[in-house]
Design a protein around this motif. Sequence first.
Motif, PDB file in Angstrom:
ATOM      1  N   ALA A  21      54.380  35.589  39.117  1.00  0.00           N
ATOM      2  CA  ALA A  21      54.601  34.374  39.148  1.00  0.00           C
ATOM      3  C   ALA A  21      53.355  33.850  38.340  1.00  0.00           C
ATOM      4  N   LEU A  22      52.367  34.500  38.533  1.00  0.00           N
ATOM      5  CA  LEU A  22      50.918  33.918  37.847  1.00  0.00           C
ATOM      6  C   LEU A  22      51.004  34.214  36.395  1.00  0.00           C
ATOM      7  N   ALA A  23      51.789  35.502  35.952  1.00  0.00           N
ATOM      8  CA  ALA A  23      51.886  35.575  34.514  1.00  0.00           C
ATOM      9  C   ALA A  23      52.907  34.673  33.939  1.00  0.00           C
ATOM     10  N   HIS A  24      53.825  34.329  34.632  1.00  0.00           N
ATOM     11  CA  HIS A  24      54.754  33.231  33.947  1.00  0.00           C
ATOM     12  C   HIS A  24      54.182  31.778  33.914  1.00  0.00           C
ATOM     13  N   GLN A 316      50.159  53.397  34.975  1.00  0.00           N
ATOM     14  CA  GLN A 316      48.804  54.064  34.477  1.00  0.00           C
ATOM     15  C   GLN A 316      47.699  53.307  35.286  1.00  0.00           C
ATOM     16  N   LEU A 317      46.775  53.883  35.784  1.00  0.00           N
ATOM     17  CA  LEU A 317      45.553  53.124  36.530  1.00  0.00           C
ATOM     18  C   LEU A 317      44.606  53.159  35.273  1.00  0.00           C
ATOM     19  N   TYR A 318      43.706  52.073  35.466  1.00  0.00           N
ATOM     20  CA  TYR A 318      42.631  51.853  34.272  1.00  0.00           C
ATOM     21  C   TYR A 318      41.385  51.273  35.216  1.00  0.00           C
ATOM     22  N   ASP A 319      40.321  52.067  34.901  1.00  0.00           N
ATOM     23  CA  ASP A 319      38.853  51.615  35.345  1.00  0.00           C
ATOM     24  C   ASP A 319      38.405  50.493  34.614  1.00  0.00           C
ATOM     25  N   TYR A 320      38.084  49.396  35.193  1.00  0.00           N
ATOM     26  CA  TYR A 320      37.552  48.253  34.296  1.00  0.00           C
ATOM     27  C   TYR A 320      36.045  48.063  34.541  1.00  0.00           C
ATOM     28  N   SER A 321      35.460  49.185  35.160  1.00  0.00           N
ATOM     29  CA  SER A 321      33.725  48.857  35.513  1.00  0.00           C
ATOM     30  C   SER A 321      33.094  48.373  34.394  1.00  0.00           C
ATOM     31  N   GLU A 322      33.415  49.091  33.207  1.00  0.00           N
ATOM     32  CA  GLU A 322      32.606  48.632  32.181  1.00  0.00           C
ATOM     33  C   GLU A 322      32.592  47.337  31.543  1.00  0.00           C
ATOM     34  N   ILE A 323      33.802  46.678  32.018  1.00  0.00           N
ATOM     35  CA  ILE A 323      33.967  45.138  31.770  1.00  0.00           C
ATOM     36  C   ILE A 323      33.219  44.250  32.939  1.00  0.00           C
ATOM     37  N   SER A 324      33.683  44.511  34.066  1.00  0.00           N
ATOM     38  CA  SER A 324      33.142  43.588  35.097  1.00  0.00           C
ATOM     39  C   SER A 324      32.973  44.416  36.401  1.00  0.00           C
ATOM     40  N   ASP A 325      32.127  43.823  37.469  1.00  0.00           N
ATOM     41  CA  ASP A 325      32.182  44.496  38.628  1.00  0.00           C
ATOM     42  C   ASP A 325      32.809  43.361  39.526  1.00  0.00           C
ATOM     43  N   ALA A 326      33.509  42.507  39.043  1.00  0.00           N
ATOM     44  CA  ALA A 326      34.457  41.798  40.074  1.00  0.00           C
ATOM     45  C   ALA A 326      35.334  42.787  41.087  1.00  0.00           C
ATOM     46  N   LEU A 327      35.865  42.000  42.237  1.00  0.00           N
ATOM     47  CA  LEU A 327      36.736  42.842  42.877  1.00  0.00           C
ATOM     48  C   LEU A 327      38.160  42.782  41.902  1.00  0.00           C
ATOM     49  N   ASP A 328      38.793  43.982  42.199  1.00  0.00           N
ATOM     50  CA  ASP A 328      39.962  43.923  41.417  1.00  0.00           C
ATOM     51  C   ASP A 328      40.970  42.785  41.478  1.00  0.00           C
ATOM     52  N   THR A 329      41.069  41.985  42.657  1.00  0.00           N
ATOM     53  CA  THR A 329      42.118  41.062  42.943  1.00  0.00           C
ATOM     54  C   THR A 329      41.504  40.054  42.156  1.00  0.00           C
ATOM     55  N   ASP A 330      40.330  39.535  41.898  1.00  0.00           N
ATOM     56  CA  ASP A 330      39.501  38.576  41.002  1.00  0.00           C
ATOM     57  C   ASP A 330      39.895  39.111  39.634  1.00  0.00           C
ATOM     58  N   PHE A 331      39.555  40.164  39.400  1.00  0.00           N
ATOM     59  CA  PHE A 331      39.723  40.644  37.901  1.00  0.00           C
ATOM     60  C   PHE A 331      40.978  40.435  37.373  1.00  0.00           C
ATOM     61  N   ALA A 332      42.158  40.942  38.130  1.00  0.00           N
ATOM     62  CA  ALA A 332      43.392  41.116  37.872  1.00  0.00           C
ATOM     63  C   ALA A 332      43.827  39.271  37.517  1.00  0.00           C
ATOM     64  N   ARG A 333      43.345  38.476  38.454  1.00  0.00           N
ATOM     65  CA  ARG A 333      43.730  37.030  38.015  1.00  0.00           C
ATOM     66  C   ARG A 333      43.151  36.396  36.931  1.00  0.00           C
ATOM     67  N   GLU A 334      41.708  36.822  36.610  1.00  0.00           N
ATOM     68  CA  GLU A 334      41.025  36.605  35.548  1.00  0.00           C
ATOM     69  C   GLU A 334      41.803  36.994  34.296  1.00  0.00           C
ATOM     70  N   THR A 336      44.870  37.694  33.624  1.00  0.00           N
ATOM     71  CA  THR A 336      46.020  37.322  33.389  1.00  0.00           C
ATOM     72  C   THR A 336      45.732  35.736  32.965  1.00  0.00           C
ATOM     73  N   ILE A 337      44.786  35.003  33.533  1.00  0.00           N
ATOM     74  CA  ILE A 337      44.782  33.529  33.120  1.00  0.00           C
ATOM     75  C   ILE A 337      43.819  33.286  31.856  1.00  0.00           C
ATOM     76  N   LYS A 338      42.790  34.298  31.752  1.00  0.00           N
ATOM     77  CA  LYS A 338      41.928  33.958  30.371  1.00  0.00           C
ATOM     78  C   LYS A 338      42.302  34.918  29.640  1.00  0.00           C
ATOM     79  N   HIS A 339      42.757  36.083  29.605  1.00  0.00           N
ATOM     80  CA  HIS A 339      43.194  36.991  28.653  1.00  0.00           C
ATOM     81  C   HIS A 339      44.679  37.579  28.492  1.00  0.00           C
TER      82      HIS A 339
END
Length: 381
Positions: A21-24, A316-334, A336-339
């Motif tokens: 829904a967020l993607a949409h 496939q799982l991806y580690d995003y720790s080089e980009i951000s230290d945010a919690l994964d739920t916040d990072f996934a929202r960001e 979607t919305i920003k990128h």
Amino acid sequence: MESVQSKLPQVGTTIFTVMSALAHEHGAINLSQGFPDFKPDSRLMELVYRKMVEGNNQYPPMRGSTALLNAIAKKAKRCYGLDVDPLTEVTVTAGACEAIYTAITTVVHPGDEVIILEPAYDLYRPAIELAQGKVIAHRLQGPKFEKDWDEIAKLVNEKTRMIIINTPHNPIGKIFTAADLTALEALVVRTGIYVLSDEVYEHITFGARHESVLRYPALWQRSFACYSFGKTYHATGWRIGYCIAPAALTKEFRKVHQYTVFTVFRPGQLAIAEYMEDPHTYESLPAFFESKQRILEDGLKHSRLQPLASQGSYFQLYDYSEISDALDTDFARELTIKHGVAAIPLSVFYQDPPEGERLIRLCFGKKEETLLLATDRLQRI
Ligand code: GLN
């Protein structure tokens, strides 16, 4: 207004619905929910239409159309060497979700314990809790999500009714080895617990063969093996799956199935029965999805997302720790919305997520152009 006393007070809306829904809403590329963005084979779709026109529009048998039961039994023999009786050991269900839910409802009594391996697909826990069972989670350890069969064996006691396994695994994309299945078989034979084996990605493995419970006769004697035509034939919206279980287990399974959905879409069942006569329709899947997996991984080679190996499934799982230290739920929202790319955070697959894990799940069961567009966006972050 009076509110219903919740049976699932901890549960919200499933992450797949939330992220899609967020993607949409934000016009993002949807690599979150696991479904193909391409059509099933036109021959299969035409078969559905033909079956309707030929008059197959009323209830099929409760257990499933005989043609499809026979075709499934033939496939079980071809793929896993098991002789199953189509009429008493196979049941067609409303997707694998119903098969899993029904298997749990069939065997779990109030107070029974059910072992799951976390991270675990999000359906298992609520289904166990609705049956008033207790979830006992074994945490897969380390960056490779290793399981420890000695530790798992220690969790079994007189209250343990069932263990749920999932291979190829959603969300981590790992597959069970022959040694895993042998260890499970020994455990099950010794303790008499049941197995629910979620094998919906059975035909999507890269390299190693799929180790089904159906290959291990003593293990299968205690197992409900659940499958999905939605995943195999790129038609997740048709909701057609099935469960293979020994006759005594299937007998009880059908008692639950008949009073939940009763039966499922007859034209689809008959079309699939005819279509799957050609084994190429499922044996071509590894190569088909492996090339998609490569497109995703190659496209992200120069990004700051680090891949974990995917051995199967379309995740496939991806580690995003080089980009951000945010919690994964916040990072996934960001994300979607920003990128403009939607992903699934891994933490939702745990009751108590481990601290510091910075992982998202990407679905590569998408068109090449979708994957290229997504990787183009992701590598800029
Ligand atoms: N199995 C799919 C996934 O993991 C989604 C199923 C669903 O949306 N319920 O993404």
